[in-house]
Write a protein that holds these residues in place. Sequence first.
Motif, mmCIF file in Angstrom:
data_model
loop_
_atom_site.group_PDB
_atom_site.id
_atom_site.type_symbol
_atom_site.label_atom_id
_atom_site.label_comp_id
_atom_site.label_asym_id
_atom_site.label_seq_id
_atom_site.Cartn_x
_atom_site.Cartn_y
_atom_site.Cartn_z
ATOM 1 N N ILE A 33 0.772 -1.442 0.022
ATOM 2 C CA ILE A 33 -0.039 0.034 0.061
ATOM 3 C C ILE A 33 0.920 1.251 -0.113
ATOM 4 O O ILE A 33 0.254 2.324 -0.277
ATOM 5 N N ARG A 34 2.237 1.066 0.396
ATOM 6 C CA ARG A 34 2.738 2.265 0.301
ATOM 7 C C ARG A 34 3.126 2.686 -1.079
ATOM 8 O O ARG A 34 3.502 4.043 -1.291
ATOM 9 N N VAL A 76 0.821 2.932 -3.278
ATOM 10 C CA VAL A 76 -0.705 3.040 -3.889
ATOM 11 C C VAL A 76 -1.158 4.334 -3.235
ATOM 12 O O VAL A 76 -1.126 4.675 -2.180
ATOM 13 N N GLU A 77 -1.760 4.973 -4.300
ATOM 14 C CA GLU A 77 -2.455 6.180 -3.863
ATOM 15 C C GLU A 77 -3.980 6.571 -4.767
ATOM 16 O O GLU A 77 -3.803 6.143 -5.793
ATOM 17 N N ILE A 78 -4.571 6.889 -3.962
ATOM 18 C CA ILE A 78 -6.055 7.200 -4.579
ATOM 19 C C ILE A 78 -5.953 8.389 -5.081
ATOM 20 O O ILE A 78 -5.863 9.447 -4.270
ATOM 21 N N VAL A 93 -12.085 9.741 -7.174
ATOM 22 C CA VAL A 93 -13.035 8.852 -7.144
ATOM 23 C C VAL A 93 -14.262 9.493 -7.499
ATOM 24 O O VAL A 93 -14.426 10.691 -7.162
ATOM 25 N N MET A 151 -8.406 -1.672 4.156
ATOM 26 C CA MET A 151 -7.906 -0.333 4.284
ATOM 27 C C MET A 151 -8.421 0.449 3.210
ATOM 28 O O MET A 151 -8.761 1.500 3.502
ATOM 29 N N MET A 152 -8.538 -0.130 1.888
ATOM 30 C CA MET A 152 -9.125 0.632 1.103
ATOM 31 C C MET A 152 -10.392 0.964 0.875
ATOM 32 O O MET A 152 -11.105 2.117 0.841
ATOM 33 N N THR A 184 -10.676 3.784 3.583
ATOM 34 C CA THR A 184 -10.195 5.011 3.003
ATOM 35 C C THR A 184 -11.623 5.743 2.240
ATOM 36 O O THR A 184 -11.787 6.801 2.688
ATOM 37 N N GLU A 196 -14.325 6.864 4.765
ATOM 38 C CA GLU A 196 -13.851 7.643 5.744
ATOM 39 C C GLU A 196 -13.043 8.874 4.943
ATOM 40 O O GLU A 196 -13.630 10.043 5.571
ATOM 41 N N GLU A 197 -12.590 8.784 4.204
ATOM 42 C CA GLU A 197 -11.776 10.080 3.637
ATOM 43 C C GLU A 197 -12.616 10.437 2.271
ATOM 44 O O GLU A 197 -12.503 11.779 2.324
ATOM 45 N N TRP A 198 -13.119 9.555 1.551
ATOM 46 C CA TRP A 198 -13.630 10.023 0.370
ATOM 47 C C TRP A 198 -15.547 10.165 0.623
ATOM 48 O O TRP A 198 -16.039 10.307 -0.232
ATOM 49 N N MET A 240 -17.678 7.801 0.941
ATOM 50 C CA MET A 240 -18.325 6.807 0.039
ATOM 51 C C MET A 240 -19.390 6.202 0.941
ATOM 52 O O MET A 240 -18.649 5.589 1.698
ATOM 53 N N ARG A 255 -7.085 0.787 11.765
ATOM 54 C CA ARG A 255 -6.541 1.211 10.312
ATOM 55 C C ARG A 255 -7.601 0.358 9.403
ATOM 56 O O ARG A 255 -7.488 0.649 8.182
#
Lengths: 721, 368
Positions: free
Chosen positions: B181-182, B184-186, B189, B232-233, B236, B239-241, B243, B275
């Motif tokens: 995952i280090r 990978v970046e979203i 979306v 984790m995806m 994220t 909570e972050e996007w 969705m 996490r």
Amino acid sequence: MQRLKQKATVEVAASAGQKNAKPAKVNSQPPAPVLQQPLGRGKVRYDRKAESEFFVDNSALAGFTGERILYMAVRELIENSLDSCESSHILPHISLSMKMLDPANDMWLISCQDNGIGIPSDKVPVAVCSFLTSGKYVEKQQRGLFGVGLKMIAAFSTKDTDHPLKVWSKSEEEKSEHYFELRTDIGTNKPIVLLKKTLKADESRITSDSGFRVEAILRARLSPITKSKIYDYISQTSIVNPYAVLEFETDDGKVMFDRRTTVMPQPAKEVLPHPSDMDLMTLKKAITNFMNQKTTLQGVLSGSFQKLSAEKAKEIIKNAGLENKPADKYDEHELIEIVKVCKKTKFHTPNTDHLSPIGEEILTVGMTSEYTIVTSREPQAGTKEKAEQGIEDAGNGKMVAAGNPTQPQIAVKILRPALTAYSSKTCVVNNRPTIVECGIAYGGDIGSFKIFRFANKIPLLYDEGSDVAREVVSEVEINKMGISKKEVKEQFANPEAKSDRAVELLPLHIFFHVCSTKIPYKTAGKESIASEGELKHYMKSCLSDLYRKVSAQIRKELRMKEAQSRLNLYKYYIPLIVGAISESIKVDSIKLEQAFTELAEKHVTGEIAGAPVPEKEDAITGKRIEEEAGEEKGANIEVNKGKVSAEQIAAKSAKPNPPRSRQVKEEVAKVKATVPKGERANPVEKLKATWKGEKKTAKQATGQTSLDVYSAAGDKKRSKR
Amino acid sequence: MPATDKRHQEVIKKIKLIMKDVSADLMDQKVLPVLDVPKVGYDNTIWSEEKRMLTIGDKTARISPDSTKKIPTFAQYLVMANAVRKLLDEEMESTIRGMYYATLSTVGDEKNKQKFWNSQENSDDAIKAVELLTGVPREEFSVTSKPKGMISGPITLRVGGDLIDCSLGSRATSQLIPTNIRDVEIVDVKADFVMVVEKDTVLNNIRKSGFIQKYNAILMTGSGEPDRATRMMVKTLNEEWKMPVVVFADADPWGLGIALRYKIGSESLSYDSDRLVTPDAQVLGMMFSDIYRYNIPEVARLAASEEDINRAHDMKKKPWFQDKKWQKELNIFLEHEEKCELDAFFKHGFKYLAETYLPEKLREAGVI
């Protein structure tokens, strides 16, 4: 009526068959020829069979079955010899030999010589050849009881070979040695004396004051299994008879079991039967013994049974509703009443003078110097020295080896256990007083688990699975020894062990000896004891006693063993640990290994001594690592920001070396307030916080990295919205 | 370049600190060192009402080279820590299986040879211990597992510097969710919600029907037990996007368990729940009641095994199952003792699942 008539006709028919012959009883000729005459249809003939013929036909009753003939012969000969020595308190010296005479015809020469009391010359032929003739039909513990063993050897020798049985006897009374050549007339149970002579001094074979020697030729096969059973039998006999010298010679060599003590068990005394064991037969026999003296029943009772006073006898007769009159004036019904009353009356426990237990002293000697016969399979390739060396390595014991080095040869190995214990109980089983003895030997040269069973000092080798001893061992919990099954399984895990029962993983020998005039054997072969009545209960309590007795020592032994295996583990793992450390940080790996090894040894020896090992309080936790990492980091930040107090800096610079864990702790306590909160979190908390707590720093530092990438972009999106 | 990676430096530093502490204990303090590692598993997992997820308790295991059992474990932890340090020093990455092979060796002499690891499970445990001691998840020190999570739909990732648009080809294929995952970046979306299904076979069917385009959804699966990257995806994205996340699994206690990995976490990873867990995810199906509501024919139902039933009884008692709706569902299962896979909807036609069942469920939940 109809039946009786029929029977009568049969008898008539039978006697009609021998019309011209004289009645069989008068005739000295055996009835054998008559048997060959064909009978008419539906006719039955009733014949009497000689004891010898019966036993030869039913040899399995005495244990003489095909494979076991030699084993039984060895057994009977040794048992007779030991009985003969012990009856007169002579320290036994027995020489037994078993050699192949004619391999083509399976002929074996077996001989046995002892220094016992011998047999008076006039009794020798009957004692050797006539079945059910024995000097042992008395109420006391002896190995042989039935008067069958030696006779069986004589009968088999007669049946299968044309060799006579050779006997040398020098009895205590006669002091002269006699030589016999004998065969058995199987049809009549009578000896045939082929030769009898008194030996002159120069022809003598028996050097001791008295003694007996027998040589027989038998036809038998010897399978490897039976052979090892014979070895086991002799080895185990020596365990319970450590006061005997046993010499044993086979085609594989000669071994000698030394005398390890001169103490002999008290010989068994003949005693009167106990009244609770009375039946019509014993009562009538007792009355017959007093026949000529016109004794009253009261007198007969008190004089023929133990624990039965004249007063008690009177009470019994009264309770049976009978008059006290001369003993021969009672009819059978009245006598049965007496027996019935006796069964219901309480008597003192029978005395045990007629029993001869091995005793603690002797069994302990036997257990602490346990002889076993080992077979070396070293072929011609090796020299004799090498062969012996091999066994020595394997057995790790004292060797007494002899014989031809080119053949598989036998030798004697002595096992010395680390500890032994003994316990015994006297009880009544089947109305007979019975003594149960139990011993255990643990550790030392003993490598594996084994149960030894003895009945009246005779080793029992077959049918262990169905023996009461097996049940006892599996029912007495091992935790009586103060150790758990788990511990045992950890310490003695042995992939070769047949059983996964914890106790059977221990290097433990358990010895059971049951002595009684009436052992509850499971079968006529006398090879296993039935779990009858109270016997099992007493055996269990004996074994429990022993487990308790040895528990402290066993625990210590286990600790030693654990310590040993731990030392091995240290030996294997310390280099790995030191390797991992010295690859990661600069450290003197030799010194580290030394320090670790010393510490490990100290730890182990401390634990063996039973000293409480101090528990390390200050464990290396994730939190501590976090703090130490945070400390360095935090300190740096503080220094950079110029926020560290002079005191803290002083504390730091005062220490020449990089801070050790504990020192770090103290310091952390001091700086705590100034270290950013996130840095001091619990490791798990920290782990959880990784995404969020540190992402900013990471982002600031490297632009875009890792996990926080998702959320970094998230920030973007949110800001967009 | 990554050698200067601060995260990696931090891990290396922490491992060195562990080594220093151990050698200081041995050489200066003259005591056997103790590693105090939080226990992971059933007996040290606590339900946190506040966080709505499974969290780790405070039980710890003291690992010290002071007993027959713990000497090997202690050595294993240090050897693994050193191997992680080496991996980072060499700027490489490895799977957990790779770490197992890298540290494989035999211990003891000729007579008494033992394996250093009895199985990969032991080495996985050692990796966990390093995670717990350093407070850094293993993905951060480049130890990953084989990727098996999949994603399809209007989302753009940057993987190792290259942009990957997961809507491209999304009628025909899905992208593997990388476990490192280090890297990978979203990036972007554009979806309205995220739908997670238990199995890749079901995902393929739904994707093929044009579901993604029709409902503007991101489809994801962990292919059974989801790996950490997938969890984790999902988190994220939720909570972050922001969705909404919905989860569909088979109607059996096992499938329900997998759906719950996303929503409440798992015992074996309870130390990492913060996490990994998405408490706001909605488990929408397949409900046990759906078997009867949608008339799944009897031939397509399966008889519950004894294990299933025991599991369901266990679940009924769990604090996160006290909701009436779930109690009712479990009662239905225990009453009928029948279970059903999502694939069973194919009995009603190949498009039934994607075009009838899922839209109905999503509409009920107000997601579409």
